[in-house]
Design an enzyme around this catalytic site. Structure first.
Site, PDB file in Angstrom:
ATOM      1  N   GLY A  37       0.858  -1.233   0.105  1.00 48.48           N
ATOM      2  CA  GLY A  37       0.119   0.129  -0.106  1.00 48.48           C
ATOM      3  C   GLY A  37       0.803   1.396   0.051  1.00 48.48           C
ATOM      4  O   GLY A  37       2.207   1.126   0.089  1.00 48.48           O
ATOM      5  N   SER A  41      -0.430   4.331   4.743  1.00 49.84           N
ATOM      6  CA  SER A  41      -1.606   3.567   4.567  1.00 49.84           C
ATOM      7  C   SER A  41      -2.082   2.837   5.855  1.00 49.84           C
ATOM      8  O   SER A  41      -3.088   2.026   5.950  1.00 49.84           O
ATOM      9  CB  SER A  41      -1.686   2.686   3.437  1.00 49.84           C
ATOM     10  OG  SER A  41      -0.809   1.980   3.360  1.00 49.84           O
ATOM     11  N   ARG A  70      15.842  -1.149   4.785  1.00 50.40           N
ATOM     12  CA  ARG A  70      16.542  -0.030   4.073  1.00 50.40           C
ATOM     13  C   ARG A  70      17.470   0.362   5.279  1.00 50.40           C
ATOM     14  O   ARG A  70      18.486   1.318   4.946  1.00 50.40           O
ATOM     15  CB  ARG A  70      15.617   1.159   3.446  1.00 50.40           C
ATOM     16  CG  ARG A  70      14.914   0.554   2.329  1.00 50.40           C
ATOM     17  CD  ARG A  70      14.222   1.669   1.739  1.00 50.40           C
ATOM     18  NE  ARG A  70      13.525   1.320   0.374  1.00 50.40           N
ATOM     19  CZ  ARG A  70      14.210   1.446  -0.721  1.00 50.40           C
ATOM     20  NH1 ARG A  70      15.347   2.037  -0.716  1.00 50.40           N
ATOM     21  NH2 ARG A  70      13.717   1.060  -1.684  1.00 50.40           N
ATOM     22  N   ASN A  87      14.653  -3.880  -4.301  1.00 52.15           N
ATOM     23  CA  ASN A  87      14.359  -3.752  -3.039  1.00 52.15           C
ATOM     24  C   ASN A  87      13.453  -4.979  -2.915  1.00 52.15           C
ATOM     25  O   ASN A  87      13.496  -5.764  -1.838  1.00 52.15           O
ATOM     26  CB  ASN A  87      13.692  -2.669  -2.761  1.00 52.15           C
ATOM     27  CG  ASN A  87      13.291  -2.426  -1.284  1.00 52.15           C
ATOM     28  OD1 ASN A  87      13.898  -2.824  -0.331  1.00 52.15           O
ATOM     29  ND2 ASN A  87      12.265  -1.866  -0.895  1.00 52.15           N
ATOM     30  N   SER A 111       6.064  -1.733  -2.147  1.00 49.18           N
ATOM     31  CA  SER A 111       5.937  -2.337  -3.348  1.00 49.18           C
ATOM     32  C   SER A 111       4.818  -2.009  -4.513  1.00 49.18           C
ATOM     33  O   SER A 111       3.847  -2.900  -4.824  1.00 49.18           O
ATOM     34  CB  SER A 111       5.898  -3.872  -2.977  1.00 49.18           C
ATOM     35  OG  SER A 111       4.606  -4.257  -2.210  1.00 49.18           O
TER      36      SER A 111
END
Length: 139
Positions: A37, A41, A70, A87, A111
């Site tokens: 999302g 979110s 990350r 990623n 994503s």
């Protein structure tokens, strides 16, 4: 870029204890729950709540949060489309290993590309990939 996929002397090492053995030991089936999302979110909030609920029920899980990844595994990646794809690929590989270990892996990442999520889904030989997309809600 790595040339490991071009190597001819790298083989998958099978061990005597496999996924079914680990799942039996843990009394659960390993899988990946992929939460996607937009930023803000509620992905991380949902992932952590799900992890807490699974723990309460005696299930072993682990949350792979995009921001957390990350800070380490994916700290060399930016936000260009090709970096986002890498990623997600790396996260999918780790999620696959966790599921193989018998854990319920909760991956929480923006994503944005369907093809990248589909590639992660295809990594699991037994199709234990559950995807949930969150939308922003305004009241």
């Amino acid at each position: 870029m790595s040339t490991i996929t071009n190597s001819t002397n790298i083989f998958w090492q099978e061990c005597q204890i496999g996924k079914p053995d680990r799942q039996k030991l843990l009394n659960q089936k390993g899988c990946v729950v992929w939460i996607t999302g937009l930023s803000g979110s509620g992905k991380s909030t949902l992932a952590c709540s799900l992890g807490r609920e699974l723990h309460t029920r005696g299930k072993l899980s682990y949350v792979l949060d995009g921001d957390n990844l990350r800070h380490g595994l994916n700290k060399d990646l930016g936000f260009k489309p090709e970096d986002r794809t890498e990623n997600i690929r790396r996260t999918g590989e780790v999620a696959k290993l966790f599921a193989d270990a018998g854990l319920i892996c909760v991956a929480s990442l923006i994503s944005p590309y369907r093809r990248d999520r589909d590639a992660c889904r295809a990594m699991l030989p037994d199709a234990n990939f559950i995807e949930e997309r969150l939308h922003l809600a305004f009241f």
